[in-house]
Design a protein around this motif. Structure first.
Motif, PDB file in Angstrom:
ATOM      1  N   UNK A 212     -36.020  37.117  17.845  1.00 38.02           N
ATOM      2  CA  UNK A 212     -35.819  35.622  17.067  1.00 38.02           C
ATOM      3  C   UNK A 212     -35.174  34.548  17.817  1.00 38.02           C
ATOM      4  N   UNK A 213     -34.246  35.098  18.881  1.00 38.32           N
ATOM      5  CA  UNK A 213     -33.643  34.093  19.533  1.00 38.32           C
ATOM      6  C   UNK A 213     -34.777  33.724  20.970  1.00 38.32           C
ATOM      7  N   UNK A 214     -35.358  34.345  21.290  1.00 43.03           N
ATOM      8  CA  UNK A 214     -36.489  33.910  22.338  1.00 43.03           C
ATOM      9  C   UNK A 214     -37.604  33.004  21.615  1.00 43.03           C
ATOM     10  N   UNK A 215     -37.981  33.488  20.346  1.00 39.15           N
ATOM     11  CA  UNK A 215     -38.935  33.028  19.777  1.00 39.15           C
ATOM     12  C   UNK A 215     -38.498  31.450  19.425  1.00 39.15           C
ATOM     13  N   UNK A 216     -37.237  31.452  18.680  1.00 43.30           N
ATOM     14  CA  UNK A 216     -36.612  30.108  18.405  1.00 43.30           C
ATOM     15  C   UNK A 216     -36.660  29.324  19.637  1.00 43.30           C
ATOM     16  N   UNK A 217     -36.171  29.788  20.988  1.00 44.82           N
ATOM     17  CA  UNK A 217     -36.071  28.750  22.087  1.00 44.82           C
ATOM     18  C   UNK A 217     -37.500  28.485  22.579  1.00 44.82           C
ATOM     19  N   UNK A 218     -38.635  29.052  22.273  1.00 41.20           N
ATOM     20  CA  UNK A 218     -39.963  28.576  22.528  1.00 41.20           C
ATOM     21  C   UNK A 218     -40.590  27.518  21.748  1.00 41.20           C
ATOM     22  N   UNK A 219     -39.961  27.874  20.178  1.00 42.45           N
ATOM     23  CA  UNK A 219     -40.465  27.151  19.088  1.00 42.45           C
ATOM     24  C   UNK A 219     -39.869  25.771  19.521  1.00 42.45           C
TER      25      UNK A 219
ATOM     26  N   UNK B  47     -47.002  37.434  19.838  1.00 45.45           N
ATOM     27  CA  UNK B  47     -46.666  36.041  19.493  1.00 45.45           C
ATOM     28  C   UNK B  47     -45.931  35.041  20.352  1.00 45.45           C
ATOM     29  N   UNK B  48     -45.586  35.553  21.574  1.00 46.22           N
ATOM     30  CA  UNK B  48     -45.046  34.863  22.639  1.00 46.22           C
ATOM     31  C   UNK B  48     -45.897  34.757  23.831  1.00 46.22           C
ATOM     32  N   UNK B  49     -45.951  33.569  24.742  1.00 51.02           N
ATOM     33  CA  UNK B  49     -46.600  33.843  26.002  1.00 51.02           C
ATOM     34  C   UNK B  49     -45.920  34.602  27.053  1.00 51.02           C
TER      35      UNK B  49
ATOM     36  N   UNK C 283     -48.742  32.325  13.542  1.00 50.85           N
ATOM     37  CA  UNK C 283     -49.287  33.322  12.154  1.00 50.85           C
ATOM     38  C   UNK C 283     -49.465  34.637  12.915  1.00 50.85           C
ATOM     39  N   UNK C 284     -48.674  34.884  13.711  1.00 51.32           N
ATOM     40  CA  UNK C 284     -48.161  36.361  14.290  1.00 51.32           C
ATOM     41  C   UNK C 284     -46.817  36.825  14.182  1.00 51.32           C
ATOM     42  N   UNK C 285     -46.040  36.096  13.652  1.00 47.69           N
ATOM     43  CA  UNK C 285     -44.696  36.362  13.650  1.00 47.69           C
ATOM     44  C   UNK C 285     -44.432  37.634  12.682  1.00 47.69           C
ATOM     45  N   UNK C 286     -45.002  37.743  11.686  1.00 48.34           N
ATOM     46  CA  UNK C 286     -45.160  39.019  10.629  1.00 48.34           C
ATOM     47  C   UNK C 286     -45.570  40.069  11.607  1.00 48.34           C
TER      48      UNK C 286
ATOM     49  N   UNK D 235     -33.344  42.522  21.989  1.00 53.00           N
ATOM     50  CA  UNK D 235     -33.336  42.111  23.293  1.00 53.00           C
ATOM     51  C   UNK D 235     -34.478  41.618  23.937  1.00 53.00           C
ATOM     52  N   UNK D 236     -35.670  41.594  23.362  1.00 55.83           N
ATOM     53  CA  UNK D 236     -36.763  41.167  23.964  1.00 55.83           C
ATOM     54  C   UNK D 236     -37.623  40.775  22.994  1.00 55.83           C
ATOM     55  N   UNK D 237     -38.190  39.455  23.093  1.00 58.09           N
ATOM     56  CA  UNK D 237     -39.123  38.972  22.535  1.00 58.09           C
ATOM     57  C   UNK D 237     -38.813  38.662  20.891  1.00 58.09           C
TER      58      UNK D 237
END
Ligand SMILES: [Zn+2]
Length: 256
Positions: free
Chosen positions: A158-165, A34-36, A175-178, A154-156
């Motif tokens: 919610x904290x990093x996801x929220x930061x890139x959001x 889900x993240x680059x 669409x790939x968070x689940x 620790x990796x990939x």
């Protein structure tokens, strides 16, 4: 002030009055489905640029590839071997000292870089070249990170996801968070990554099939903004503290 956008006479003015530089460092490594791969270096650069703008500090170009061999099984991950990384960062930092910088914050967003940046900082301080310290955004605000997410990772996670959001929403595959949560390890404590006091794993893939940990569906851009504002405030305060120190006080104490 972003070093690479300035001319040399403009930088002469900076070095005449100031001696602090921010050096952002991240990685180019897998961050799940889900993240680059850019996740860590985007985060590091955003913090360093914002803190530089707010405090008038110099920000250098970002070191985009870090120590990431533990993510090598996933397509595209790039890494430098640890000794090479340490020597490279030391060399880059020494050239800042040549221009008059005597204190540096490594604005870091990749856990795999931490020990190596500490080692480089020690080398540079031991020979009294300059004082360089490592700063990791999530470690500056541990309570807030804990409060915002029920199942962190620790990796990939919610904290990093929220930061890139928050920083680069177009790069998050919403669409790939689940899939990220269900195909990885959502509850890190239950994953048994430590056996009888030993970290028995070496690579991310030893623990998580898709490379990430935590519950990514708990992330939102608003949470990312809250994290960013809180951590950038910490970084600005660190710059203020560093600026106020006498150079001698940052150097090693004498033998007793
Ligand atoms: Zn990361």
């Amino acid at each position: 002030m972003y070093l690479a956008d300035e001319t040399w006479p403009e930088l002469e003015d900076y070095f005449a009055d100031e001696s602090l530089a921010l050096v952002p460092l991240g990685s180019t490594e897998q961050h799940g489905p889900h993240l680059p791969l850019a996740t860590d270096h985007l985060i590091a650069e955003a913090f360093a640029r914002e803190a530089a703008d707010r405090t008038g500090t110099l920000c250098t170009p970002t070191i985009n590839v870090g120590v990431s061999p533990h993510h090598k099984q996933f397509h595209g991950t790039m890494w430098a071997d640890a000794p090479t990384f340490r020597d490279y960062v030391e060399s880059v930092t020494r050239n800042l000292a040549y221009h008059g910088i005597d204190r540096v914050v490594y604005v870091n967003a990749h856990g795999g870089n931490v020990d190596h940046l500490r080692e480089v900082g020690r080398r540079l301080r031991d020979d009294e070249t300059l004082y360089a310290i490592e700063w990791m955004w999530d470690e500056s605000i541990p309570e807030l990170v804990d409060d915002l997410f029920a199942q962190n990772g620790p990796h990939g996670g919610p904290k990093e996801t929220a930061m890139i959001q928050h920083l680069r929403p177009e790069l998050v595959r919403e669409d790939r968070l689940d899939d990220a949560r269900d195909g990885g390890v959502s509850d890190v404590n239950a994953a048994g990554t430590v056996k009888h006091g030993s970290r028995t794993f070496y690579d991310a893939i030893d623990n998580t099939e898709n490379g990430v940990l935590g519950d990514q569906t708990d992330a939102t851009a608003a949470k990312g903004e809250e994290l960013f504002d809180a951590a950038v405030d910490q970084l600005c305060q660190l710059c203020g503290w560093l600026d106020a120190q006498a150079f001698e006080d940052l150097m090693p104490k004498s033998h007793v």
